[in-house]
Design a protein around this motif. Structure first.
Motif, mmCIF file in Angstrom:
data_model
loop_
_atom_site.group_PDB
_atom_site.id
_atom_site.type_symbol
_atom_site.label_atom_id
_atom_site.label_comp_id
_atom_site.label_asym_id
_atom_site.label_seq_id
_atom_site.Cartn_x
_atom_site.Cartn_y
_atom_site.Cartn_z
ATOM 1 N N GLY A 242 0.825 -1.203 0.000
ATOM 2 C CA GLY A 242 0.000 0.000 0.000
ATOM 3 C C GLY A 242 0.853 1.244 0.000
ATOM 4 O O GLY A 242 0.586 2.211 -0.726
ATOM 5 N N ASN A 243 1.942 1.246 0.801
ATOM 6 C CA ASN A 243 2.865 2.383 0.809
ATOM 7 C C ASN A 243 3.614 2.487 -0.506
ATOM 8 O O ASN A 243 3.881 3.578 -1.008
ATOM 9 C CB ASN A 243 3.875 2.221 1.957
ATOM 10 C CG ASN A 243 3.216 2.320 3.320
ATOM 11 O OD1 ASN A 243 2.278 3.083 3.500
ATOM 12 N ND2 ASN A 243 3.699 1.547 4.275
ATOM 13 N N TYR A 248 4.436 5.840 -5.833
ATOM 14 C CA TYR A 248 4.691 5.952 -7.266
ATOM 15 C C TYR A 248 4.269 7.310 -7.832
ATOM 16 O O TYR A 248 4.698 7.685 -8.924
ATOM 17 C CB TYR A 248 3.911 4.877 -8.039
ATOM 18 C CG TYR A 248 4.546 3.517 -8.057
ATOM 19 C CD1 TYR A 248 5.781 3.306 -8.660
ATOM 20 C CD2 TYR A 248 3.905 2.429 -7.472
ATOM 21 C CE1 TYR A 248 6.360 2.048 -8.680
ATOM 22 C CE2 TYR A 248 4.478 1.168 -7.495
ATOM 23 C CZ TYR A 248 5.697 0.982 -8.100
ATOM 24 O OH TYR A 248 6.266 -0.257 -8.111
ATOM 25 N N ALA A 249 3.409 8.035 -7.159
ATOM 26 C CA ALA A 249 2.752 9.204 -7.754
ATOM 27 C C ALA A 249 3.745 10.249 -8.251
ATOM 28 O O ALA A 249 3.678 10.696 -9.392
ATOM 29 C CB ALA A 249 1.791 9.826 -6.750
ATOM 30 N N VAL A 320 -3.707 4.663 -7.831
ATOM 31 C CA VAL A 320 -2.551 5.552 -7.965
ATOM 32 C C VAL A 320 -1.499 4.908 -8.844
ATOM 33 O O VAL A 320 -0.905 5.555 -9.711
ATOM 34 C CB VAL A 320 -1.961 5.903 -6.588
ATOM 35 C CG1 VAL A 320 -0.653 6.680 -6.733
ATOM 36 C CG2 VAL A 320 -2.961 6.710 -5.773
ATOM 37 N N LYS A 321 -1.245 3.621 -8.624
ATOM 38 C CA LYS A 321 -0.238 2.910 -9.425
ATOM 39 C C LYS A 321 -0.576 2.991 -10.909
ATOM 40 O O LYS A 321 0.283 3.285 -11.752
ATOM 41 C CB LYS A 321 -0.152 1.453 -8.968
ATOM 42 C CG LYS A 321 0.718 0.538 -9.838
ATOM 43 C CD LYS A 321 2.157 0.984 -9.896
ATOM 44 C CE LYS A 321 3.078 -0.101 -10.459
ATOM 45 N NZ LYS A 321 2.791 -0.549 -11.813
ATOM 46 N N ILE A 386 -2.956 -6.476 -13.045
ATOM 47 C CA ILE A 386 -3.140 -6.981 -11.675
ATOM 48 C C ILE A 386 -3.819 -5.915 -10.814
ATOM 49 O O ILE A 386 -4.730 -6.204 -10.021
ATOM 50 C CB ILE A 386 -1.789 -7.383 -11.065
ATOM 51 C CG1 ILE A 386 -1.231 -8.635 -11.746
ATOM 52 C CG2 ILE A 386 -1.907 -7.582 -9.560
ATOM 53 C CD1 ILE A 386 -1.999 -9.895 -11.472
ATOM 54 N N GLN A 387 -3.382 -4.650 -10.976
ATOM 55 C CA GLN A 387 -3.988 -3.558 -10.197
ATOM 56 C C GLN A 387 -5.481 -3.430 -10.504
ATOM 57 O O GLN A 387 -6.291 -3.176 -9.608
ATOM 58 C CB GLN A 387 -3.279 -2.233 -10.489
ATOM 59 C CG GLN A 387 -1.774 -2.230 -10.303
ATOM 60 C CD GLN A 387 -1.326 -2.694 -8.935
ATOM 61 O OE1 GLN A 387 -2.006 -2.476 -7.937
ATOM 62 N NE2 GLN A 387 -0.179 -3.345 -8.878
ATOM 63 N N LYS A 388 -5.847 -3.601 -11.762
ATOM 64 C CA LYS A 388 -7.269 -3.513 -12.133
ATOM 65 C C LYS A 388 -8.063 -4.656 -11.512
ATOM 66 O O LYS A 388 -9.228 -4.478 -11.107
ATOM 67 C CB LYS A 388 -7.405 -3.514 -13.657
ATOM 68 C CG LYS A 388 -6.889 -2.234 -14.304
ATOM 69 C CD LYS A 388 -6.917 -2.297 -15.827
ATOM 70 C CE LYS A 388 -6.350 -1.010 -16.429
ATOM 71 N NZ LYS A 388 -6.300 -1.050 -17.909
#
Length: 398
Positions: A242-243, A248-249, A320-321, A386-388
Protein backbone atom coordinates in the motif's frame (compact mmCIF):
# COMPACT_ATOMS: atom_id res chain seq x y z
CA UNK A 1 -12.63 18.79 -1.47
CA UNK A 2 -10.31 21.67 -0.58
CA UNK A 3 -7.13 21.17 -2.65
CA UNK A 4 -5.29 24.19 -1.26
CA UNK A 5 -2.68 24.15 1.50
CA UNK A 6 -2.91 26.39 4.54
CA UNK A 7 -0.91 29.62 4.38
CA UNK A 8 0.62 28.52 7.69
CA UNK A 9 2.60 25.90 5.74
CA UNK A 10 4.34 28.44 3.50
CA UNK A 11 7.29 29.00 5.90
CA UNK A 12 7.83 25.24 5.95
CA UNK A 13 7.84 25.13 2.14
CA UNK A 14 10.39 27.94 2.02
CA UNK A 15 12.59 26.16 4.58
CA UNK A 16 12.63 23.00 2.48
CA UNK A 17 13.23 24.95 -0.74
CA UNK A 18 16.12 26.84 0.88
CA UNK A 19 17.70 23.59 2.07
CA UNK A 20 17.84 22.14 -1.43
CA UNK A 21 19.10 25.43 -2.87
CA UNK A 22 21.84 26.02 -0.30
CA UNK A 23 22.64 23.04 1.94
CA UNK A 24 21.98 19.93 -0.13
CA UNK A 25 25.00 18.59 -2.09
CA UNK A 26 24.95 20.62 -5.31
CA UNK A 27 27.19 18.16 -7.16
CA UNK A 28 24.48 15.53 -6.70
CA UNK A 29 21.84 17.88 -8.13
CA UNK A 30 23.99 18.68 -11.16
CA UNK A 31 24.66 15.03 -11.88
CA UNK A 32 21.00 14.04 -11.64
CA UNK A 33 19.84 17.01 -13.73
CA UNK A 34 22.32 15.97 -16.39
CA UNK A 35 20.84 12.50 -16.66
CA UNK A 36 23.83 10.73 -15.06
CA UNK A 37 23.52 7.67 -12.82
CA UNK A 38 24.77 7.99 -9.25
CA UNK A 39 27.46 5.72 -7.83
CA UNK A 40 26.87 3.93 -4.54
CA UNK A 41 28.94 6.50 -2.57
CA UNK A 42 26.90 9.27 -4.21
CA UNK A 43 23.61 7.57 -3.30
CA UNK A 44 24.79 7.34 0.31
CA UNK A 45 25.97 10.98 0.26
CA UNK A 46 22.59 12.19 -1.06
CA UNK A 47 20.56 10.23 1.47
CA UNK A 48 22.85 10.97 4.41
CA UNK A 49 22.45 14.70 3.65
CA UNK A 50 18.72 14.27 4.20
CA UNK A 51 19.34 11.95 7.16
CA UNK A 52 21.56 14.50 8.89
CA UNK A 53 18.73 17.01 8.59
CA UNK A 54 16.29 14.45 10.00
CA UNK A 55 14.33 14.46 6.75
CA UNK A 56 15.15 11.15 5.06
CA UNK A 57 12.46 9.17 6.89
CA UNK A 58 9.97 11.94 6.24
CA UNK A 59 6.86 9.84 6.94
CA UNK A 60 8.11 8.20 10.14
CA UNK A 61 6.56 9.22 13.45
CA UNK A 62 8.75 10.95 16.01
CA UNK A 63 8.58 7.84 18.20
CA UNK A 64 10.89 6.11 15.73
CA UNK A 65 13.11 9.07 14.88
CA UNK A 66 11.08 10.64 12.10
CA UNK A 67 10.21 14.35 11.94
CA UNK A 68 6.59 13.68 12.89
CA UNK A 69 5.34 15.73 9.95
CA UNK A 70 1.71 16.04 9.01
CA UNK A 71 0.50 14.54 5.74
CA UNK A 72 0.57 18.05 4.24
CA UNK A 73 4.18 18.62 5.29
CA UNK A 74 5.24 15.27 3.87
CA UNK A 75 3.55 16.13 0.60
CA UNK A 76 5.20 19.56 0.40
CA UNK A 77 8.61 18.01 1.15
CA UNK A 78 8.21 15.53 -1.71
CA UNK A 79 7.12 18.33 -4.04
CA UNK A 80 10.15 20.47 -3.22
CA UNK A 81 12.60 17.57 -3.46
CA UNK A 82 11.31 16.80 -6.95
CA UNK A 83 11.14 20.47 -7.92
CA UNK A 84 14.84 20.82 -7.01
CA UNK A 85 15.73 17.87 -9.21
CA UNK A 86 17.14 15.87 -6.29
CA UNK A 87 17.34 12.07 -6.67
CA UNK A 88 14.29 10.23 -5.46
CA UNK A 89 14.77 8.78 -2.00
CA UNK A 90 15.46 5.07 -2.43
CA UNK A 91 12.11 3.75 -1.20
CA UNK A 92 13.14 0.25 -0.16
CA UNK A 93 14.49 1.43 3.19
CA UNK A 94 12.54 4.34 4.63
CA UNK A 95 9.27 3.85 2.73
CA UNK A 96 8.97 0.06 2.47
CA UNK A 97 10.84 -1.95 5.09
CA UNK A 98 11.17 0.77 7.77
CA UNK A 99 7.43 0.88 8.60
CA UNK A 100 7.30 -2.94 8.55
CA UNK A 101 10.13 -3.03 11.10
CA UNK A 102 8.66 -0.47 13.48
CA UNK A 103 5.16 -1.93 13.23
CA UNK A 104 5.95 -5.66 13.35
CA UNK A 105 9.62 -6.03 14.35
CA UNK A 106 11.11 -6.84 17.74
CA UNK A 107 12.81 -4.24 19.91
CA UNK A 108 16.18 -5.73 18.95
CA UNK A 109 15.35 -5.42 15.24
CA UNK A 110 14.26 -1.83 15.69
CA UNK A 111 17.52 -1.08 17.48
CA UNK A 112 19.57 -2.82 14.77
CA UNK A 113 17.96 -1.47 11.63
CA UNK A 114 15.93 1.70 12.16
CA UNK A 115 18.76 4.08 13.11
CA UNK A 116 21.11 3.49 10.16
CA UNK A 117 18.16 3.25 7.75
CA UNK A 118 16.82 6.59 8.99
CA UNK A 119 20.25 8.27 8.71
CA UNK A 120 20.89 7.04 5.16
CA UNK A 121 23.94 5.00 6.17
CA UNK A 122 22.20 1.70 5.39
CA UNK A 123 20.71 0.88 1.99
CA UNK A 124 18.05 -1.76 1.31
CA UNK A 125 16.78 -3.81 -1.62
CA UNK A 126 13.45 -5.61 -1.98
CA UNK A 127 13.44 -9.32 -2.84
CA UNK A 128 9.95 -10.06 -4.10
CA UNK A 129 9.80 -10.99 -7.81
CA UNK A 130 11.15 -14.31 -9.02
CA UNK A 131 11.94 -15.72 -12.48
CA UNK A 132 8.86 -17.24 -14.04
CA UNK A 133 6.42 -15.87 -11.46
CA UNK A 134 5.34 -12.72 -13.27
CA UNK A 135 2.99 -10.70 -11.09
CA UNK A 136 1.79 -13.76 -9.16
CA UNK A 137 3.80 -12.92 -6.06
CA UNK A 138 2.19 -15.69 -4.02
CA UNK A 139 3.63 -18.33 -6.36
CA UNK A 140 7.15 -17.69 -5.07
CA UNK A 141 9.49 -20.67 -4.71
CA UNK A 142 12.28 -18.98 -2.73
CA UNK A 143 12.76 -21.06 0.40
CA UNK A 144 13.87 -20.40 3.96
CA UNK A 145 14.39 -23.75 5.72
CA UNK A 146 14.82 -23.73 9.50
CA UNK A 147 18.03 -25.39 10.71
CA UNK A 148 18.43 -24.86 14.43
CA UNK A 149 18.77 -21.16 15.12
CA UNK A 150 19.28 -20.33 11.42
CA UNK A 151 17.34 -20.17 8.18
CA UNK A 152 18.97 -21.56 5.03
CA UNK A 153 17.97 -19.44 2.05
CA UNK A 154 17.81 -20.80 -1.50
CA UNK A 155 16.35 -19.32 -4.66
CA UNK A 156 16.53 -16.36 -7.02
CA UNK A 157 15.04 -12.87 -6.91
CA UNK A 158 14.88 -10.79 -10.08
CA UNK A 159 14.18 -7.21 -11.22
CA UNK A 160 15.68 -6.17 -7.89
CA UNK A 161 15.94 -2.39 -8.06
CA UNK A 162 19.06 -0.67 -6.63
CA UNK A 163 20.44 -3.91 -5.17
CA UNK A 164 23.88 -2.79 -6.37
CA UNK A 165 23.67 0.02 -3.78
CA UNK A 166 22.16 -2.06 -0.96
CA UNK A 167 23.69 -3.34 2.26
CA UNK A 168 20.63 -5.44 3.13
CA UNK A 169 17.77 -7.10 1.29
CA UNK A 170 14.35 -8.00 2.71
CA UNK A 171 12.77 -11.09 1.21
CA UNK A 172 9.53 -12.97 0.96
CA UNK A 173 10.47 -16.60 1.53
CA UNK A 174 8.45 -19.79 1.79
CA UNK A 175 8.97 -21.31 5.23
CA UNK A 176 6.12 -23.85 4.96
CA UNK A 177 3.32 -24.90 2.63
CA UNK A 178 -0.32 -24.10 3.36
CA UNK A 179 -3.65 -24.78 1.68
CA UNK A 180 -3.45 -21.39 -0.02
CA UNK A 181 -0.40 -20.02 -1.83
CA UNK A 182 -0.37 -16.98 0.46
CA UNK A 183 0.15 -19.18 3.52
CA UNK A 184 3.57 -20.24 4.74
CA UNK A 185 5.38 -17.11 3.52
CA UNK A 186 7.68 -15.26 5.90
CA UNK A 187 9.46 -11.90 5.84
CA UNK A 188 13.23 -12.40 6.17
CA UNK A 189 16.22 -10.03 5.95
CA UNK A 190 19.75 -10.76 4.78
CA UNK A 191 23.03 -8.86 4.27
CA UNK A 192 23.99 -8.52 0.61
CA UNK A 193 27.53 -9.55 1.59
CA UNK A 194 26.52 -12.90 3.11
CA UNK A 195 28.35 -15.94 1.75
CA UNK A 196 26.32 -17.50 -1.05
CA UNK A 197 24.66 -14.25 -2.22
CA UNK A 198 25.48 -13.39 -5.85
CA UNK A 199 24.37 -10.19 -7.58
CA UNK A 200 23.96 -10.28 -11.37
CA UNK A 201 23.43 -6.84 -12.98
CA UNK A 202 20.63 -6.36 -15.51
CA UNK A 203 21.46 -3.51 -17.89
CA UNK A 204 18.52 -1.64 -19.40
CA UNK A 205 17.97 -0.82 -23.06
CA UNK A 206 19.26 2.70 -22.34
CA UNK A 207 22.56 1.28 -21.07
CA UNK A 208 21.87 2.09 -17.42
CA UNK A 209 22.09 -0.23 -14.43
CA UNK A 210 18.79 -0.07 -12.57
CA UNK A 211 17.98 -3.72 -11.97
CA UNK A 212 19.56 -6.93 -10.80
CA UNK A 213 19.12 -10.64 -10.34
CA UNK A 214 20.12 -11.86 -6.88
CA UNK A 215 20.92 -15.55 -6.41
CA UNK A 216 20.98 -17.26 -2.98
CA UNK A 217 22.77 -20.58 -2.58
CA UNK A 218 22.63 -22.13 0.89
CA UNK A 219 22.78 -18.71 2.52
CA UNK A 220 22.56 -18.96 6.31
CA UNK A 221 21.01 -16.17 8.36
CA UNK A 222 19.98 -16.06 12.05
CA UNK A 223 16.36 -16.84 12.80
CA UNK A 224 16.01 -13.41 14.37
CA UNK A 225 16.46 -11.89 10.89
CA UNK A 226 12.80 -12.84 10.33
CA UNK A 227 10.47 -9.92 11.02
CA UNK A 228 7.27 -10.68 12.90
CA UNK A 229 5.71 -14.10 13.04
CA UNK A 230 6.58 -17.02 10.81
CA UNK A 231 4.04 -17.50 8.04
CA UNK A 232 2.74 -13.92 8.17
CA UNK A 233 4.95 -12.49 5.45
CA UNK A 234 2.03 -12.11 3.06
CA UNK A 235 0.19 -9.95 5.59
CA UNK A 236 3.25 -7.74 6.09
CA UNK A 237 3.88 -7.47 2.36
CA UNK A 238 0.28 -6.37 1.76
CA UNK A 239 0.80 -3.58 4.27
CA UNK A 240 4.06 -2.62 2.54
CA UNK A 241 2.56 -2.64 -0.97
CA UNK A 242 0.00 0.00 0.00
CA UNK A 243 2.86 2.38 0.81
CA UNK A 244 4.72 1.32 -2.35
CA UNK A 245 1.83 2.08 -4.68
CA UNK A 246 1.10 5.54 -3.30
CA UNK A 247 4.82 6.39 -3.49
CA UNK A 248 4.69 5.95 -7.27
CA UNK A 249 2.75 9.20 -7.75
CA UNK A 250 5.69 11.68 -7.74
CA UNK A 251 3.50 14.67 -8.59
CA UNK A 252 6.32 17.20 -8.25
CA UNK A 253 8.54 15.25 -10.63
CA UNK A 254 5.76 15.03 -13.21
CA UNK A 255 5.14 18.78 -13.04
CA UNK A 256 8.89 19.33 -13.49
CA UNK A 257 8.83 17.04 -16.54
CA UNK A 258 5.88 18.97 -17.96
CA UNK A 259 7.80 22.22 -17.51
CA UNK A 260 10.78 20.73 -19.33
CA UNK A 261 8.46 19.42 -22.06
CA UNK A 262 7.20 22.93 -22.73
CA UNK A 263 10.76 24.24 -23.00
CA UNK A 264 11.66 21.46 -25.44
CA UNK A 265 8.56 22.21 -27.51
CA UNK A 266 9.48 25.90 -27.64
CA UNK A 267 12.90 24.94 -29.01
CA UNK A 268 11.61 22.39 -31.52
CA UNK A 269 11.28 23.94 -35.01
CA UNK A 270 8.05 23.52 -36.97
CA UNK A 271 9.09 25.51 -40.02
CA UNK A 272 9.45 29.23 -40.53
CA UNK A 273 9.51 31.08 -37.23
CA UNK A 274 7.13 28.68 -35.50
CA UNK A 275 8.03 26.11 -32.87
CA UNK A 276 6.24 22.90 -31.92
CA UNK A 277 4.83 24.73 -28.88
CA UNK A 278 2.83 26.92 -31.28
CA UNK A 279 1.13 23.89 -32.83
CA UNK A 280 -2.46 23.69 -31.58
CA UNK A 281 -2.59 19.90 -31.72
CA UNK A 282 0.56 19.53 -29.61
CA UNK A 283 -0.66 22.17 -27.15
CA UNK A 284 -3.84 20.14 -26.70
CA UNK A 285 -1.72 17.07 -25.95
CA UNK A 286 0.14 19.01 -23.26
CA UNK A 287 -3.12 20.33 -21.80
CA UNK A 288 -4.58 16.81 -21.70
CA UNK A 289 -1.49 15.56 -19.90
CA UNK A 290 -1.61 18.41 -17.38
CA UNK A 291 -5.19 17.42 -16.57
CA UNK A 292 -4.06 13.84 -16.05
CA UNK A 293 -1.49 15.05 -13.51
CA UNK A 294 -4.19 17.12 -11.78
CA UNK A 295 -6.42 14.05 -11.62
CA UNK A 296 -3.60 11.93 -10.24
CA UNK A 297 -2.86 14.54 -7.58
CA UNK A 298 -6.52 14.68 -6.54
CA UNK A 299 -6.57 10.89 -6.19
CA UNK A 300 -3.39 10.90 -4.10
CA UNK A 301 -4.69 13.64 -1.82
CA UNK A 302 -7.94 11.75 -1.25
CA UNK A 303 -6.01 8.65 -0.19
CA UNK A 304 -3.64 10.67 2.00
CA UNK A 305 -6.63 12.40 3.57
CA UNK A 306 -7.91 8.97 4.60
CA UNK A 307 -4.48 8.09 6.00
CA UNK A 308 -4.43 11.34 8.00
CA UNK A 309 -7.69 10.27 9.62
CA UNK A 310 -6.15 7.01 10.79
CA UNK A 311 -6.70 4.82 7.77
CA UNK A 312 -4.18 3.14 5.46
CA UNK A 313 -3.62 3.41 1.70
CA UNK A 314 -5.41 0.08 1.28
CA UNK A 315 -6.45 -1.47 -2.00
CA UNK A 316 -7.49 1.92 -3.37
CA UNK A 317 -3.76 2.65 -3.75
CA UNK A 318 -3.90 0.49 -6.89
CA UNK A 319 -5.62 3.39 -8.66
CA UNK A 320 -2.55 5.55 -7.97
CA UNK A 321 -0.24 2.91 -9.42
CA UNK A 322 -2.24 2.79 -12.67
CA UNK A 323 -2.70 6.55 -13.03
CA UNK A 324 0.90 7.36 -12.13
CA UNK A 325 2.26 4.79 -14.58
CA UNK A 326 0.10 5.88 -17.51
CA UNK A 327 0.71 9.58 -16.85
CA UNK A 328 4.49 9.16 -16.66
CA UNK A 329 4.49 7.19 -19.88
CA UNK A 330 2.37 9.82 -21.60
CA UNK A 331 4.74 12.63 -20.58
CA UNK A 332 7.82 10.74 -21.79
CA UNK A 333 6.10 9.92 -25.09
CA UNK A 334 5.50 13.63 -25.67
CA UNK A 335 9.08 14.47 -24.72
CA UNK A 336 10.44 12.04 -27.31
CA UNK A 337 7.94 13.34 -29.88
CA UNK A 338 9.07 16.92 -29.20
CA UNK A 339 12.75 16.00 -29.49
CA UNK A 340 12.14 14.50 -32.92
CA UNK A 341 15.28 13.41 -34.78
CA UNK A 342 17.46 14.64 -31.92
CA UNK A 343 16.11 11.72 -29.89
CA UNK A 344 18.15 9.38 -32.09
CA UNK A 345 21.45 11.14 -31.36
CA UNK A 346 23.84 10.86 -28.43
CA UNK A 347 23.93 8.75 -25.29
CA UNK A 348 21.95 8.87 -22.02
CA UNK A 349 25.09 10.15 -20.27
CA UNK A 350 24.72 13.79 -21.31
CA UNK A 351 25.26 17.32 -20.14
CA UNK A 352 22.68 19.35 -18.25
CA UNK A 353 20.20 20.91 -20.72
CA UNK A 354 20.92 24.46 -21.80
CA UNK A 355 17.80 25.93 -23.37
CA UNK A 356 19.80 28.69 -25.05
CA UNK A 357 22.24 26.35 -26.80
CA UNK A 358 20.89 23.44 -28.79
CA UNK A 359 18.25 22.43 -26.26
CA UNK A 360 17.02 19.47 -28.27
CA UNK A 361 20.43 17.83 -28.59
CA UNK A 362 21.20 18.30 -24.91
CA UNK A 363 17.83 17.16 -23.59
CA UNK A 364 16.99 14.38 -26.05
CA UNK A 365 19.17 11.62 -24.52
CA UNK A 366 17.74 11.84 -20.97
CA UNK A 367 14.25 12.10 -22.49
CA UNK A 368 14.79 8.87 -24.40
CA UNK A 369 16.28 7.25 -21.29
CA UNK A 370 13.21 8.26 -19.26
CA UNK A 371 10.95 6.95 -22.02
CA UNK A 372 12.60 3.52 -22.06
CA UNK A 373 12.76 3.24 -18.27
CA UNK A 374 9.11 4.26 -18.02
CA UNK A 375 7.98 1.36 -20.19
CA UNK A 376 8.64 -0.94 -17.24
CA UNK A 377 6.42 1.00 -14.84
CA UNK A 378 3.27 -0.76 -16.04
CA UNK A 379 4.93 -4.10 -15.20
CA UNK A 380 6.91 -3.68 -11.99
CA UNK A 381 5.25 -3.29 -8.61
CA UNK A 382 2.37 -5.41 -9.91
CA UNK A 383 1.23 -5.00 -13.52
CA UNK A 384 -1.55 -2.58 -14.36
CA UNK A 385 -3.71 -5.60 -15.19
CA UNK A 386 -3.14 -6.98 -11.68
CA UNK A 387 -3.99 -3.56 -10.20
CA UNK A 388 -7.27 -3.51 -12.13
CA UNK A 389 -8.12 -6.96 -10.76
CA UNK A 390 -7.45 -5.71 -7.23
CA UNK A 391 -9.73 -2.72 -7.77
CA UNK A 392 -12.47 -4.88 -9.28
CA UNK A 393 -12.39 -7.57 -6.59
CA UNK A 394 -11.32 -5.83 -3.40
CA UNK A 395 -12.58 -2.28 -3.91
CA UNK A 396 -15.69 -2.71 -6.07
CA UNK A 397 -16.56 -6.22 -4.87
CA UNK A 398 -17.15 -7.56 -8.37
Amino acid sequence: MDMSFSADLEPFRQEVRSFFANDYPQDILEKVRGGHSLTTPEVRKAEMALGAKGWLASAWPQEFGGPGWSIEEQYIFDEELERAGAPTVTPMGVIYVGPVIFNFGSDAQKEKWLGPTRSGEMGWAQGYSEPGSGSDLASLQFSAVRDGDEFVLNGTKIWTSAAQHADWIFLLARTSKGERKQQGISFVCCEMTRKGVTLVPIIGIDGKHYLNQVVFEDVRVPVDYMIGEEGKGWEYSTYLLGNERTSYARIGAKRKMLSDLKEIAKAAPMGGNEALYDDEVFKLKIADTEMRVDGLETTVLRILSSVAEGGSPGNEASTVKILATETHQRITELMVEACGRAAQIGSPDCASPDWSQDALTSYAPPSVSAYFAGRAQSIYGGTNEIQKNIIAKRVLGL
